[in-house]
Design a protein around this motif. Sequence first.
Motif, PDB file in Angstrom:
ATOM      1  N   MET A   1      36.632  32.240  44.437  1.00 46.06           N
ATOM      2  CA  MET A   1      35.471  31.490  43.964  1.00 46.06           C
ATOM      3  C   MET A   1      35.650  31.024  42.523  1.00 46.06           C
ATOM      4  SD  MET A   1      32.293  33.615  45.624  1.00 46.06           S
ATOM      5  CE  MET A   1      32.975  35.224  45.240  1.00 46.06           C
ATOM      6  N   HIS A   2      36.064  31.932  41.639  1.00 47.24           N
ATOM      7  CA  HIS A   2      36.187  31.604  40.221  1.00 47.24           C
ATOM      8  C   HIS A   2      37.635  31.550  39.758  1.00 47.24           C
ATOM      9  CE1 HIS A   2      31.939  32.443  39.952  1.00 47.24           C
ATOM     10  NE2 HIS A   2      32.112  33.697  40.293  1.00 47.24           N
ATOM     11  N   TRP A   3      38.588  31.623  40.674  1.00 42.80           N
ATOM     12  CA  TRP A   3      39.948  31.971  40.249  1.00 42.80           C
ATOM     13  C   TRP A   3      40.952  30.836  40.389  1.00 42.80           C
ATOM     14  CZ3 TRP A   3      38.004  35.724  44.173  1.00 42.80           C
ATOM     15  CH2 TRP A   3      37.157  36.659  43.579  1.00 42.80           C
ATOM     16  N   ARG A   4      40.474  29.610  40.491  1.00 37.01           N
ATOM     17  CA  ARG A   4      41.361  28.465  40.601  1.00 37.01           C
ATOM     18  C   ARG A   4      42.198  28.324  39.328  1.00 37.01           C
ATOM     19  NH1 ARG A   4      39.475  22.193  41.759  1.00 37.01           N
ATOM     20  NH2 ARG A   4      41.582  21.324  41.939  1.00 37.01           N
ATOM     21  N   ASN A   5      43.488  28.129  39.500  1.00 37.68           N
ATOM     22  CA  ASN A   5      44.436  27.942  38.387  1.00 37.68           C
ATOM     23  C   ASN A   5      44.474  29.141  37.435  1.00 37.68           C
ATOM     24  OD1 ASN A   5      45.180  25.320  39.244  1.00 37.68           O
ATOM     25  ND2 ASN A   5      43.388  24.443  38.220  1.00 37.68           N
ATOM     26  N   LEU A   6      44.101  30.308  37.943  1.00 34.79           N
ATOM     27  CA  LEU A   6      44.090  31.504  37.101  1.00 34.79           C
ATOM     28  C   LEU A   6      45.446  31.773  36.478  1.00 34.79           C
ATOM     29  CD1 LEU A   6      43.279  34.268  35.999  1.00 34.79           C
ATOM     30  CD2 LEU A   6      43.367  35.166  38.323  1.00 34.79           C
ATOM     31  N   PHE A   7      46.513  31.687  37.247  1.00 36.11           N
ATOM     32  CA  PHE A   7      47.830  32.081  36.767  1.00 36.11           C
ATOM     33  C   PHE A   7      48.668  30.887  36.290  1.00 36.11           C
ATOM     34  CE2 PHE A   7      46.775  35.347  40.041  1.00 36.11           C
ATOM     35  CZ  PHE A   7      46.574  36.390  39.149  1.00 36.11           C
ATOM     36  N   ARG A   8      47.998  29.791  35.986  1.00 38.91           N
ATOM     37  CA  ARG A   8      48.726  28.595  35.549  1.00 38.91           C
ATOM     38  C   ARG A   8      48.362  28.224  34.119  1.00 38.91           C
ATOM     39  NH1 ARG A   8      51.498  25.540  39.143  1.00 38.91           N
ATOM     40  NH2 ARG A   8      51.335  26.117  41.346  1.00 38.91           N
ATOM     41  N   ASN A   9      49.356  27.750  33.417  1.00 39.33           N
ATOM     42  CA  ASN A   9      49.178  27.136  32.107  1.00 39.33           C
ATOM     43  C   ASN A   9      49.460  25.654  32.299  1.00 39.33           C
ATOM     44  OD1 ASN A   9      49.078  26.323  29.473  1.00 39.33           O
ATOM     45  ND2 ASN A   9      50.520  27.856  28.707  1.00 39.33           N
ATOM     46  N   GLN A  10      48.398  24.908  32.528  1.00 33.42           N
ATOM     47  CA  GLN A  10      48.488  23.522  32.976  1.00 33.42           C
ATOM     48  C   GLN A  10      49.212  23.480  34.320  1.00 33.42           C
ATOM     49  OE1 GLN A  10      50.114  21.302  29.665  1.00 33.42           O
ATOM     50  NE2 GLN A  10      48.214  21.482  28.494  1.00 33.42           N
ATOM     51  N   GLN A  11      50.419  22.894  34.393  1.00 32.09           N
ATOM     52  CA  GLN A  11      51.107  22.765  35.675  1.00 32.09           C
ATOM     53  C   GLN A  11      52.128  23.877  35.927  1.00 32.09           C
ATOM     54  OE1 GLN A  11      50.071  20.452  37.820  1.00 32.09           O
ATOM     55  NE2 GLN A  11      48.593  19.872  36.238  1.00 32.09           N
TER      56      GLN A  11
END
Length: 420
Positions: A1-11
Amino acid sequence: MHWRNLFRNQQHWDWHLVLYFLNVFLVVFGYSLRGEDFQAAKLFRTGLVVFSLAGIILAQGEIKYIFDKKKNWVLYLFLFLNLVVLPFSVDFLRSFERIVAWIPFLIYTNYFIVYLFAHYSKDEAKIKLLQIFSLAYFYPVLVMLITGVAFQSENVYGQSIGSYKANVIGWGCTIFIVMGFDLFANRPMAKWARNLFFLVVFLALWAIVLTGSRSSFAALALSTLVLVLRSKQISIYLKVAATLCILGFAYYIIASPDSVVNLRAQYADIRKQKGEVRFKLAEQALGIFINNPEVLFTGFGFDSFRAGLQFYAGIRTDLASHNSYLEILFSGGIFSFLCFAVFFALNALLKYVRFDSQSFVFLPALMVIPYFESNLNAGQFLFFPWMTFLFYYIHLSSLQFPVAEMNISKKKKMQAANTH
């Protein structure tokens, strides 16, 4: 729910975020283990934090922000004040073993914040932390949902739920609620995700009622107070709805004969007895400090509350202090306690009120629950969120500016020099 792109720094994937999440999750997951499984997880957790710390020091990748690390002195002062009194421990070998196991986690937590501020803006770093903790502490919430606890009406006080103690489920639900709500209030969310989130929050609130966790009740009440009085992120209607929801659960707890507080009188008696014993033990420890002034400066030794009571007062007990703040006093003495109280706790509260209390409600829960339970050691349930946000606020006021702006400034100076 809240975790989109959690482990990404931009791309790009940020493996330091992945490793940090694993460190946090292993603590949460470890509370559901027993015996040899728990010891194996504990050993793996120690190895992982050493590997993670080495990675941050040796392989930071592309730095996007110049960040002033001058506040690292707070970490080293706190460590020094605990180490310098170590020879005076009533059980030196135990204290030495425990503090050596604790130090890498404390150092890693500090330098993970430094890493975040070198790669993300301070607001981005805060959101990343909230995402990590809400995801890690969703696991006890998931256990609560799978076992059906939130769909029943009988209290579970003192019981085990999927290998978790009921109070641990209460803490997990509390952290998920407050941090999940902060993400809801500060990040865009699809309508279906909002509806699902509020459904899970309602069930988690009911689960907290059934667990009878007083520390969770207090944490949620204080967070709700901050939400109503300070928040500018949500409408007055949502404030009213949140307040009515909390008050409704509170009314049930107090008034209903079926609530965990009122259903079985012996629960209240047992809880009262344990509370009285813990209070008396803390009172005895403070009395030892008053009657033995040298102990006020040295403490009993790291994680030696029970050994100190036995050594100085002949009191044998299996109960710990169950208070993270007093644990610091009993472990390292008055100077260690004052250092933590001023540079960690008070600093966090003041900066939270000044910078974040109008947008976020997470900190009250992180400050309240450790008052009722010990979270000082690295394996304790709330060690990572509690200590990480304390370090976050220690470094928050340090200078940070983008590398790109610095490069542009250098190019302009070079161009100006060439034209002349």
